[in-house]
Every structure is written in C-alpha cells, then in structure tokens.
Write a protein that holds these residues in place. Structure first.
Motif, PDB file in Angstrom:
ATOM      1  N   ILE A   5      43.765  -8.823  25.347  1.00  0.00           N
ATOM      2  CA  ILE A   5      45.112  -8.821  25.006  1.00  0.00           C
ATOM      3  C   ILE A   5      45.767 -10.198  24.948  1.00  0.00           C
ATOM      4  N   VAL A   6      46.503 -10.535  24.217  1.00  0.00           N
ATOM      5  CA  VAL A   6      46.904 -11.862  24.085  1.00  0.00           C
ATOM      6  C   VAL A   6      48.331 -11.970  23.869  1.00  0.00           C
ATOM      7  N   THR A   7      49.177 -12.643  24.656  1.00  0.00           N
ATOM      8  CA  THR A   7      50.460 -12.756  24.805  1.00  0.00           C
ATOM      9  C   THR A   7      50.843 -14.008  24.277  1.00  0.00           C
ATOM     10  N   ILE A   8      51.982 -13.945  23.187  1.00  0.00           N
ATOM     11  CA  ILE A   8      52.233 -15.207  22.479  1.00  0.00           C
ATOM     12  C   ILE A   8      53.928 -15.200  22.745  1.00  0.00           C
ATOM     13  N   GLU A   9      54.396 -16.367  22.680  1.00  0.00           N
ATOM     14  CA  GLU A   9      55.846 -16.505  22.837  1.00  0.00           C
ATOM     15  C   GLU A   9      56.482 -16.693  21.616  1.00  0.00           C
ATOM     16  N   ASP A  10      55.801 -17.171  20.450  1.00  0.00           N
ATOM     17  CA  ASP A  10      56.641 -17.423  19.394  1.00  0.00           C
ATOM     18  C   ASP A  10      55.876 -16.444  18.228  1.00  0.00           C
ATOM     19  N   ALA A  11      56.917 -15.459  17.962  1.00  0.00           N
ATOM     20  CA  ALA A  11      56.446 -14.260  17.093  1.00  0.00           C
ATOM     21  C   ALA A  11      55.898 -14.723  15.595  1.00  0.00           C
ATOM     22  N   SER A  12      56.576 -15.784  15.383  1.00  0.00           N
ATOM     23  CA  SER A  12      56.320 -16.414  13.847  1.00  0.00           C
ATOM     24  C   SER A  12      54.511 -16.675  13.726  1.00  0.00           C
ATOM     25  N   LEU A  13      53.969 -16.919  14.860  1.00  0.00           N
ATOM     26  CA  LEU A  13      52.739 -17.138  14.924  1.00  0.00           C
ATOM     27  C   LEU A  13      51.670 -15.852  14.721  1.00  0.00           C
ATOM     28  N   LEU A  14      52.340 -14.663  14.884  1.00  0.00           N
ATOM     29  CA  LEU A  14      51.607 -13.725  14.773  1.00  0.00           C
ATOM     30  C   LEU A  14      50.553 -13.261  13.569  1.00  0.00           C
ATOM     31  N   PRO A  15      51.352 -13.249  12.168  1.00  0.00           N
ATOM     32  CA  PRO A  15      50.419 -13.130  11.011  1.00  0.00           C
ATOM     33  C   PRO A  15      49.199 -14.095  10.921  1.00  0.00           C
ATOM     34  N   ASP A  16      49.324 -15.345  11.303  1.00  0.00           N
ATOM     35  CA  ASP A  16      48.199 -16.131  11.373  1.00  0.00           C
ATOM     36  C   ASP A  16      47.023 -15.657  12.413  1.00  0.00           C
ATOM     37  N   ILE A  21      41.691 -13.359  13.643  1.00  0.00           N
ATOM     38  CA  ILE A  21      41.381 -12.439  14.693  1.00  0.00           C
ATOM     39  C   ILE A  21      40.365 -11.497  13.508  1.00  0.00           C
ATOM     40  N   LYS A  22      40.926 -11.054  12.476  1.00  0.00           N
ATOM     41  CA  LYS A  22      40.332 -10.129  11.534  1.00  0.00           C
ATOM     42  C   LYS A  22      38.826 -10.718  10.944  1.00  0.00           C
ATOM     43  N   MET A  23      38.984 -11.985  10.957  1.00  0.00           N
ATOM     44  CA  MET A  23      37.836 -12.774  10.308  1.00  0.00           C
ATOM     45  C   MET A  23      36.775 -12.979  11.385  1.00  0.00           C
ATOM     46  N   LEU A  24      36.828 -12.434  12.824  1.00  0.00           N
ATOM     47  CA  LEU A  24      35.810 -12.517  13.550  1.00  0.00           C
ATOM     48  C   LEU A  24      34.778 -11.154  13.618  1.00  0.00           C
ATOM     49  N   ARG A  25      33.613 -11.332  13.453  1.00  0.00           N
ATOM     50  CA  ARG A  25      32.567 -10.237  13.481  1.00  0.00           C
ATOM     51  C   ARG A  25      32.936  -9.334  14.707  1.00  0.00           C
ATOM     52  N   GLY A  26      32.911  -7.973  14.338  1.00  0.00           N
ATOM     53  CA  GLY A  26      33.043  -6.948  15.399  1.00  0.00           C
ATOM     54  C   GLY A  26      34.479  -6.675  15.533  1.00  0.00           C
ATOM     55  N   VAL A  27      35.380  -7.099  15.051  1.00  0.00           N
ATOM     56  CA  VAL A  27      36.793  -6.705  15.358  1.00  0.00           C
ATOM     57  C   VAL A  27      36.977  -5.501  14.396  1.00  0.00           C
ATOM     58  N   GLY A  28      37.320  -4.305  15.207  1.00  0.00           N
ATOM     59  CA  GLY A  28      37.569  -3.135  14.393  1.00  0.00           C
ATOM     60  C   GLY A  28      39.003  -2.671  14.086  1.00  0.00           C
ATOM     61  N   ASN A  29      40.009  -3.185  15.143  1.00  0.00           N
ATOM     62  CA  ASN A  29      41.499  -2.875  14.920  1.00  0.00           C
ATOM     63  C   ASN A  29      42.154  -3.986  15.395  1.00  0.00           C
ATOM     64  N   ILE A  30      43.272  -4.218  15.177  1.00  0.00           N
ATOM     65  CA  ILE A  30      44.410  -5.065  15.573  1.00  0.00           C
ATOM     66  C   ILE A  30      45.716  -4.398  15.625  1.00  0.00           C
ATOM     67  N   SER A  31      46.377  -4.261  16.858  1.00  0.00           N
ATOM     68  CA  SER A  31      47.526  -3.588  16.950  1.00  0.00           C
ATOM     69  C   SER A  31      48.569  -4.499  17.658  1.00  0.00           C
ATOM     70  N   VAL A  32      49.665  -4.296  17.423  1.00  0.00           N
ATOM     71  CA  VAL A  32      50.733  -5.163  17.961  1.00  0.00           C
ATOM     72  C   VAL A  32      51.707  -4.490  18.863  1.00  0.00           C
ATOM     73  N   LYS A  33      51.996  -4.804  19.966  1.00  0.00           N
ATOM     74  CA  LYS A  33      52.950  -3.965  20.843  1.00  0.00           C
ATOM     75  C   LYS A  33      53.712  -5.100  21.473  1.00  0.00           C
ATOM     76  N   LYS A  34      55.052  -4.728  21.235  1.00  0.00           N
ATOM     77  CA  LYS A  34      56.163  -5.787  21.941  1.00  0.00           C
ATOM     78  C   LYS A  34      56.171  -5.435  23.303  1.00  0.00           C
ATOM     79  N   ALA A  35      56.427  -6.457  24.055  1.00  0.00           N
ATOM     80  CA  ALA A  35      56.551  -6.476  25.605  1.00  0.00           C
ATOM     81  C   ALA A  35      57.711  -5.623  25.962  1.00  0.00           C
TER      82      ALA A  35
END
Length: 69
Positions: A5-16, A21-35
């Motif tokens: 779980i990664v918490t970011i303050e600046d939502a503009s960083l999310l796409p990058d 993270i998708k480039m890392l081996r073994g990553v199966g899924n990425i989901s975004v949930k607003k706090a």
C-alpha cells in the motif's frame, strides 16, 4: 499473495507510479482507492448518541422543532 500500500499526496504522480510498478516482475494487478474522508466530531458524536439510544421521537416536524429548541 502480498499487497503493498502506497499513499501519495499528489495525485498527478499516479500515472507515472502505475507505469513504474507495472514494469516490476511479479506485479499482477494495480488498483487505486481514494482515501476516505475522516468523519468530523459532530458526526461521530451523533453516531454514538444513536448507538446509545440517546434519541428523540416526534410525530411531526413541529414537535421536533419544539424539542430541539
């Protein structure tokens, strides 16, 4: 399966971040949930009152207005 779980303050960083993270081996899924926005003290107090049975019952709006004065 393990979650990171990664918490970011600046939502503009999310796409990058998602691309990186998708480039890392073994990553199966990425989901975004607003706090969730924390509840203010008045709301929390009202919820406690209801749970404890501290409520009033009225038969009409007029009766309610008389009781809350």
């Amino acid at each position: 399966m393990t979650q990171l779980i990664v918490t970011i303050e600046d939502a503009s960083l999310l796409p990058d971040l998602k691309k990186a993270i998708k480039m890392l081996r073994g990553v199966g899924n990425i989901s975004v949930k607003k706090a969730e926005t924390p509840l203010n003290e008045n709301t929390l107090r009202a919820m406690r009152d209801v749970k404890e049975g501290h409520t009033i019952k009225c038969k009409s709006v007029e009766e309610y207005l008389e009781k809350v004065k």
